[in-house]
Design a protein around this motif. Structure first.
Motif, PDB file in Angstrom:
ATOM      1  N   SER A  21     -49.846  29.852  16.957  1.00  0.00           N
ATOM      2  CA  SER A  21     -49.725  30.770  18.091  1.00  0.00           C
ATOM      3  C   SER A  21     -49.970  32.219  17.665  1.00  0.00           C
ATOM      4  O   SER A  21     -49.625  33.149  18.384  1.00  0.00           O
ATOM      5  N   GLN A  22     -50.531  32.397  16.462  1.00  0.00           N
ATOM      6  CA  GLN A  22     -50.938  33.707  15.944  1.00  0.00           C
ATOM      7  C   GLN A  22     -49.758  34.665  15.736  1.00  0.00           C
ATOM      8  O   GLN A  22     -49.916  35.864  15.847  1.00  0.00           O
ATOM      9  N   HIS A  23     -48.579  34.123  15.435  1.00  0.00           N
ATOM     10  CA  HIS A  23     -47.404  34.973  15.219  1.00  0.00           C
ATOM     11  C   HIS A  23     -47.128  35.243  13.751  1.00  0.00           C
ATOM     12  O   HIS A  23     -46.175  35.944  13.434  1.00  0.00           O
ATOM     13  N   CYS A  24     -47.903  34.683  12.868  1.00  0.00           N
ATOM     14  CA  CYS A  24     -47.680  34.974  11.444  1.00  0.00           C
ATOM     15  C   CYS A  24     -48.993  34.848  10.683  1.00  0.00           C
ATOM     16  O   CYS A  24     -49.949  34.254  11.161  1.00  0.00           O
ATOM     17  N   ALA A  25     -48.977  35.385   9.527  1.00  0.00           N
ATOM     18  CA  ALA A  25     -50.154  35.337   8.670  1.00  0.00           C
ATOM     19  C   ALA A  25     -50.258  33.973   7.997  1.00  0.00           C
ATOM     20  O   ALA A  25     -49.263  33.274   7.822  1.00  0.00           O
TER      21      ALA A  25
END
Length: 101
Positions: A21-25
């Motif tokens: 969900s593109q919340h972390c690297a």
């Protein structure tokens, strides 16, 4: 040893879901993947068979924390990674909840 596996698979699950969900690297997901891999290797070296390792992973991901469900794609990725490690985990449909941040 079982608690270590459960903690590592849960951390990896969180990182996989967040990465999707593109919340972390990606480096966070890779960190937890590495920790889980080491934990699986350690459990094998200590004599835990792969069925028990799979069971511990399933226990960890099936606990209800009263939060959002783990996405099916994340479960598939985790299961695939465990299978690459020689762990015959069946996680799809097992996990009921996933903690919120």
């Amino acid at each position: 040893m079982a608690e270590d596996l459960q903690r590592e698979v849960w951390g990896f699950a969180q990182a996989v879901a967040d990465a999707q969900s593109q919340h972390c690297a990606d480096n966070r997901m890779n960190y937890w993947k590495s920790r889980l891999s080491l934990s699986v290797d350690h459990a094998k070296a200590r004599g835990m068979d792969t069925q028990e390792i799979a069971h511990q992973c399933e226990i960890s991901l099936s606990r209800s924390f009263g939060t959002r469900p783990l996405p099916a794609q994340a479960m598939f990725l985790i299961e695939s990674f465990l299978r690459q490690q020689g762990v015959p985990a069946r996680l799809n449909g097992q996990a009921q909840a996933f903690p919120r941040r």
